[in-house]
Design a protein around this motif. Sequence first.
Motif, short mmCIF file in Angstrom:
data_model
loop_
_atom_site.label_atom_id
_atom_site.label_comp_id
_atom_site.label_asym_id
_atom_site.label_seq_id
_atom_site.Cartn_x
_atom_site.Cartn_y
_atom_site.Cartn_z
N ASN A 9 0.84 -1.19 0.00
CA ASN A 9 0.00 0.00 0.00
C ASN A 9 0.87 1.24 0.00
O ASN A 9 2.08 1.16 0.27
N ASP A 59 5.49 6.65 0.52
CA ASP A 59 5.64 5.80 1.69
C ASP A 59 4.94 4.48 1.39
O ASP A 59 3.74 4.45 1.13
N THR A 107 4.18 0.33 2.41
CA THR A 107 4.26 -0.81 3.32
C THR A 107 4.82 -1.99 2.54
O THR A 107 4.40 -2.28 1.42
N VAL A 151 8.04 -0.07 6.66
CA VAL A 151 7.64 1.08 5.85
C VAL A 151 8.91 1.70 5.30
O VAL A 151 9.87 1.95 6.04
N ALA A 193 1.94 -6.32 6.98
CA ALA A 193 1.70 -4.88 7.00
C ALA A 193 0.90 -4.53 5.76
O ALA A 193 1.31 -4.83 4.64
N ILE A 218 -1.78 1.96 4.58
CA ILE A 218 -1.04 3.08 5.17
C ILE A 218 -1.75 4.37 4.81
O ILE A 218 -2.31 4.52 3.71
N ARG A 258 -1.42 8.86 5.62
CA ARG A 258 -0.60 9.95 6.17
C ARG A 258 -1.48 11.10 6.62
O ARG A 258 -2.31 11.60 5.86
N LEU A 293 2.16 8.81 10.29
CA LEU A 293 1.75 7.69 9.46
C LEU A 293 0.98 6.68 10.29
O LEU A 293 1.36 6.37 11.43
N TYR A 294 -0.09 6.15 9.72
CA TYR A 294 -0.87 5.09 10.33
C TYR A 294 -0.76 3.86 9.43
O TYR A 294 -0.90 3.97 8.21
N VAL A 295 -0.52 2.70 10.04
CA VAL A 295 -0.30 1.47 9.29
C VAL A 295 -1.17 0.36 9.88
O VAL A 295 -1.23 0.18 11.10
N TYR A 329 -1.91 -3.57 10.54
CA TYR A 329 -1.06 -4.73 10.75
C TYR A 329 -1.95 -5.92 11.09
O TYR A 329 -2.69 -5.89 12.09
N ARG A 340 0.97 3.47 14.74
CA ARG A 340 1.23 4.88 14.45
C ARG A 340 2.73 5.15 14.49
O ARG A 340 3.45 4.69 15.39
#
Length: 334
Positions: free
Chosen positions: A57, A67, A69, A76, A107, A110, A112, A118-120, A122, A133
């Motif tokens: 992503n 950015d 994943t 990242v 992962a 994602i 921004r 950044l939020y990811v 999982y 985060r």
Amino acid sequence: MTRLTRPARLPRLAAAVAAASALTVLVAAPASAGDPTVTDPHVIAHFDFQKGQTPENIALEPDGSADLTLAFAHKVVRVDKDGHRHPVAELPTVANPHSPNLGAAIATGIARAHDGTLYVAYATGTAETGIWRIGPDGGAPEQFASLPTDTFPNGIALDEECDTLYAADSARGLVWRVSLESGAATVWASGPALAPTAALPFGANGLKVHEGAVWVSNTAQGTLLRIPIGRASSHAAGPVESWATELPGIDDFAFTGHHGNTILAALILSDEVVLVRPDGSHKTVLTHADGLRNPTSVAVHAKQVYVPSAAYFAPPNTTPDPNLLLARISKNKL
């Protein structure tokens, strides 16, 4: 780094998607005078599949850096427009992952925030499942929101005006709503249109917030959906609307501009990016010949289109080529 062993379920997933695709005819609608044009595709970065570097992503920085994943490496990385990459963060290793359908720690989505956070997403099948985060200045990721261990959080998007993050759950066929203030997660939308199928266990997948609605792709059903966001303080989900069909293997997607409902969507199994018009018709604009290798997501910045490819389903006796492709999109059509 340890050598990556691809989960055994990935080839079976590929077969299931291929079978589903065979039952659906992808209609290549004739070009419209108002269609954006996508030109000059070229791969700007290649990744090492054996190290789990499978781009899943994408979120974009203001300068156009991407950015990404890396799903099986649960990292990242940031790739600039010249293809140079820079490490951003690594999510914690999980001792005994058992995420739904795949079994590995993955992962996925994602997003921004405006301040650079950044939020990811999982997916692990353990207590680490949820949203993580990464601060604007980097540092170790922290778990921001927990989700049930039987969920598979996938595409995510922010609605900062409402202090909300939305996450698609591919395993349970849901959309989660997460408070950006507290991290509390609640089910926001559900129903048959978001669900996986017996043949293909990945339902709700890609997700975007756009013009007062949450848009979601359903990989199993080959559909693109729109869910209005209520205007009351609860911001409740409205009825799920089917926006486009006959998109077998659709993964994530992006709008071609801040306004309007023209979309570029990644079809992971057929190595295509398709342009979906506001009336739901669609045509292919990028293919395997352009460098796509199981494309997973799309992003648009100014006059550029970005497409990560994870190469999950490389043919036997070939070297997988995970990569990031860049192309141009016509300015006057946005």
